[in-house]
Structures are given as structure tokens and as C-alpha cells.
Design an enzyme around this catalytic site. Structure first.
Site, PDB file in Angstrom:
ATOM      1  N   SER A 126     104.107  28.885  18.893  1.00 23.42           N
ATOM      2  CA  SER A 126     104.966  29.833  19.619  1.00 23.42           C
ATOM      3  C   SER A 126     104.168  30.754  20.540  1.00 23.42           C
ATOM      4  O   SER A 126     104.715  31.275  21.522  1.00 23.42           O
ATOM      5  CB  SER A 126     105.783  30.665  18.626  1.00 23.42           C
ATOM      6  OG  SER A 126     104.941  31.306  17.681  1.00 23.42           O
TER       7      SER A 126
ATOM      8  N   ASP B  57     105.524  42.730  14.182  1.00 22.79           N
ATOM      9  CA  ASP B  57     104.888  41.467  14.560  1.00 22.79           C
ATOM     10  C   ASP B  57     103.675  41.786  15.430  1.00 22.79           C
ATOM     11  O   ASP B  57     103.822  42.197  16.587  1.00 22.79           O
ATOM     12  CB  ASP B  57     105.894  40.598  15.322  1.00 22.79           C
ATOM     13  CG  ASP B  57     105.326  39.245  15.733  1.00 22.79           C
ATOM     14  OD1 ASP B  57     104.096  39.050  15.650  1.00 22.79           O
ATOM     15  OD2 ASP B  57     106.116  38.380  16.161  1.00 22.79           O
TER      16      ASP B  57
ATOM     17  N   HIS C 221     102.645  37.907  18.086  1.00 19.85           N
ATOM     18  CA  HIS C 221     103.234  37.521  19.376  1.00 19.85           C
ATOM     19  C   HIS C 221     103.120  38.656  20.387  1.00 19.85           C
ATOM     20  O   HIS C 221     102.935  39.814  20.025  1.00 19.85           O
ATOM     21  CB  HIS C 221     104.691  37.113  19.178  1.00 19.85           C
ATOM     22  CG  HIS C 221     104.854  35.903  18.313  1.00 19.85           C
ATOM     23  ND1 HIS C 221     105.110  35.985  16.953  1.00 19.85           N
ATOM     24  CD2 HIS C 221     104.766  34.583  18.597  1.00 19.85           C
ATOM     25  CE1 HIS C 221     105.187  34.760  16.447  1.00 19.85           C
ATOM     26  NE2 HIS C 221     104.982  33.892  17.416  1.00 19.85           N
TER      27      HIS C 221
END
Length: 421
Positions: A147, A392, A395
Site C-alpha cells: 500500500s 498510522d 502511510h
């Protein structure tokens, strides 16, 4: 006298015919000139196909080419630049997934968008979307990875899509691929989900979990058939390997679950990368294809690494790490970095190593934190109130750091492009 009058009358009688001829010729000339104009309706209707058959040549000037003998683009510093950056607006790019649209998801600050990477001793060439599309004309560029790599794909799509007219661009989802098609240039920018590069039980594009990892260390053919013939391949694989120090894997006949063993992650990573290297050497045509390998994208999970005595993470960080030219957090593995360099160094096919780890290490401020998704859903109010658990720090927000990775990739595409004589 009569003869003169008669001659005058004959000449006068020719005036209307001559005037009509001039008007016809003039009108024809105007129509012909209009047809040659790029703005004419007829040209717009019929001329575009002719223009596609004779595309404009890409001319890369010496100023566009990085000179690696005097400049390492991966060493430098982040400088504030709110004039040239961000390269695009979050709200103007419809191809971003909710995981990365931090401001749309409620992030109150925007300073993270306005930092430019400044290498020591040189400048990165200014990104030119049209020039990149000319390089990509008739070609495919594919990002392969997890990702984080998908964010780099989305970043590049956003960097070019604004110059393309509606109806001349499209995004298709053909799991495990995403394909951004650029019709006028007969080109595509693509993404392929393969978090371990080699095959694993996590290869489903949407139904996967990092908790149950099983990697087939010598199996790559299922993925590789989708990579064959791609003009530009950009590989990355790191975060999924780092969940625990060990990983379950097979190394032998495909599908023999009895052969599952627990491997040290670094041992398994080297075996997987060797499988990938063998595919590169037996499949890639170096005359027509170019291959890049991205180094690891760093994480910022523990604030004590840059702020001694604290016990938080990347949440609420608004500025890059300053003052240390070689900051290195524990979220980046030097052992993995050494394995990558060993494997790439032994290849017979040239693979360009894009070492974005160090420059990204400084950007503790640019992660999605609580302004992203978890398991496909935006964080709830209760989850956001507990950033120590739910932030997070893996990312990245977009626009943001992956744009710089693409500026560097663009610089290398310019460097290797051959001007037509």
C-alpha cells in the site's frame, strides 16, 4: 475614340469577374490557413490522429540530467517552499483513496505539503508532466509492491492527470492491478499489489491481513506474468516483512503446506529477493525495459527517537526532523538495506536503486496518523481520541513525501532518455 471607349468598357466588364476571383481565392486561402490552425474546428475534429502519428520528440537538455559524479540526489535537506509546492491539490485529484486524503479527513494543519527536497550540490529537475507523458508515449509504467507503493502510484497519477482533458483519461481496477490509462499518449501508469513481491497468501487485492503471513519464497511466476513486457517497472517490498522477527514460509514445491517453516525475516527476505533477481535476469530485456527498486519507506512509531524522554508517536508532528544530517530511526532496517544492495549488486541486468529511506526518515510530520483508514474505514471519533494506539505512522498523506519519490524517479527517467537525433 470609339475604339478607346469600347476597350474601357471591356476592361470594366472584367472587374466583377476579377473581383469574384479574388474573393474566391481569398476565401480559399482563409479556409486553408484555418485548416492548418490547431484551433480550427476541422483540425480538432480530424487533425488529432495525424498529430498522434507524428508525436512531438522529447528533448532532454543537459540541465535536466542529474550528474551523479557531483551530486547524490538522496543526500540533502528539506526546505520550506510554499510557492512551488504542493505539486497538486488534494481536492483536484479524484484518484486518491481515502487512506491518504488527510485534510479531507480532518487534519487541521497543511504545513507538511510545503516542503521541497533539496539535494546537496544540485537541484532536482522541475517536474514537467507533459515531458513525462511524452517519455511514456506508447509505454507502460508499473509500480509493484504494497500500500505504500500504491501511494506512490496515486501520487504520480495526480502529478500528471491535471493536464489531461476529460474523456482522455480513465482508471480501471483489474485486481490485483490498477490501471490509469492516458488515451492521447497510448500510455498507462499502473499498480500491482504484491506486498512480498514473491507469492503469498496475502496476494488478494482487498481480502488480506498482515496477521497471518505465509510467503512462498521461491514462487513468483503468477505475479511475473503480469510484469512481462512492461517498459518501466518500479518494485518495493518492506513493511509487510516487519510485523514480527520471524515469518512462516515455504521454500520448495508450490503449495506443499507440509513444508512450512518458520524463518528469520532477514533470511526469508534474502531468499525472496534472490527469487526476484532470477526472474529479472531470465525475463527482462535490458534494451527495451528499465527496472527500479525503491528502498524501504521508514516508519515513525516512537517519538523518543527524535524527542528524547517522550513516549508518543508521529501524531501531532508538524515539522521535519531538523539538525541531524543522518537521522536513522529503528523503523528502518540496515540489515534489510544491506541485503537489497547485495542482491542488486550481483545482478547481470542493471536495476536502478532509488534510496529514498534517509530523506524520508526526516519526515515524521507527513504520516496519515489519525486522519486515515483502518480496515477500509475512517477512524471513529473514539479511535481518534486515542492516537497513541490508532495513529498510522507508516502511510503518508498526499500531497506529500511520495511526490518527492516520484520527482526522483522522473529525474532518472530523464537521465536515461535518449534524445532523437
Amino acid at each position: 475614340m470609339k475604339l478607346q471607349v469600347s476597350l474601357d468598357r471591356k476592361i470594366q466588364s472584367l472587374y466583377p469577374l476579377a473581383l469574384a476571383s479574388i474573393l474566391v481565392l481569398g476565401t480559399a486561402r482563409l479556409v486553408f490557413d484555418s485548416l492548418k490552425s490547431n484551433d480550427s474546428y476541422v483540425f480538432k475534429l480530424y487533425g488529432r490522429h495525424e498529430r498522434q502519428r507524428t508525436p512531438k520528440a522529447v528533448v532532454v537538455s543537459p540541465e535536466d540530467r542529474i550528474d551523479e559524479s557531483r551530486c547524490n540526489v538522496f543526500e540533502g535537506k528539506w526546505v520550506w517552499d510554499n510557492v512551488s509546492y504542493p505539486l497538486y491539490a488534494e481536492q483536484s485529484c479524484p484518484y486518491l483513496v481515502k487512506q491518504v486524503t488527510c485534510q479531507r479527513n480532518g487534519r487541521p494543519d497543511s504545513v507538511y505539503k510545503n516542503w521541497r527536497w533539496q539535494p546537496n550540490g544540485c537541484n532536482l529537475p522541475r517536474f514537467d508532466a507533459l515531458k513525462l507523458l511524452q517519455i511514456l508515449r506508447g509505454k507502460r509504467l508499473m509500480f509493484v509492491g504494497d500500500s505504500v507503493q500504491r501511494s506512490q502510484f496515486e501520487s504520480l497519477v495526480c502529478m500528471v492527470q491535471s493536464i489531461l482533458p476529460q474523456g482522455k483519461k480513465s482508471l480501471e481496477r483489474v485486481p490485483p492491478r490498477k490501471i490509469f490509462k492516458i488515451q492521447e499518449f497510448d500510455a498507462s501508469i499502473e499498480y500491482y499489489w504484491a506486498p512480498f513481491i514473491v507469492e503469498s497468501i496475502s496476494d488478494h487485492a482487498t481480502n488480506h491481513t498482515v496477521l497471518k503471513r505465509l510467503v512462498k519464497l521461491d514462487s513468483i511466476a503468477k505475479h511475473g506474468k503480469h510484469w512481462e513486457g512492461v517498459d518501466f517497472l518500479v518494485f518495493e517490498s518492506y513493511v509487510w516483512w516487519r510485523y514480527k522477527p520471524t515469518i512462516n514460509a515455504t521454500y520448495g514445491p508450490y503449495g506443499h503446506t507440509d513444508d512450512v517453516q518458520e524463518y528469520n525475516v532477514t533470511t526469508a527476505y534474502r531468499l525472496a529477493l534472490n527469487t526476484w533477481a532470477n526472474w529479472i535476469e531470465t525475463t527482462i530485456n535490458p534494451q527495451t525495459q528499465k527496472v527500479f527498486f525503491m528502498s524501504m519507506s521508514p516508519t515513525h512509531l516512537w517519538s523518543w527517537e527524535w524527542k528524547p524522554g517522550s513516549n508518543e508517536n508521529c501524531f501531532n508532528e508538524s515539522y521535519p526532523i531538523q539538525g541531524s544530517p543522518s537521522y536513522w530511526g529503528s523503523g528502518s532496517s540496515l540489515e534489510i538495506m544491506d541485503i537489497i544492495q547485495d542482491v542488486l549488486g550481483g545482478l547481470k541486468v542493471n536495476v536502478t536503486f532509488l534510496n529514498i529511506t534517509q530523506l524520508s526518515e526526516f519526515r515524521k510530520d507527513a504520516h496519515t496518523t489519525i486522519y486515515g483508514e483502518r480496515k477500509g474505514k475512517l477512524l471513529t471519533k473514539e479511535q481518534r481520541s486515542n492516537p497513541k494506539k490508532f495513529a498510522d505512522c507508516i502511510h503518508w498523506c498526499l500531497p506529500g513525501v511520495p511526490d518527492t519519490w516520484n520527482e526522483i524517479l522522473y529525474a532518472y527517467l530523464l537521465k536515461t532518455h535518449q534524445n532523437l537525433s
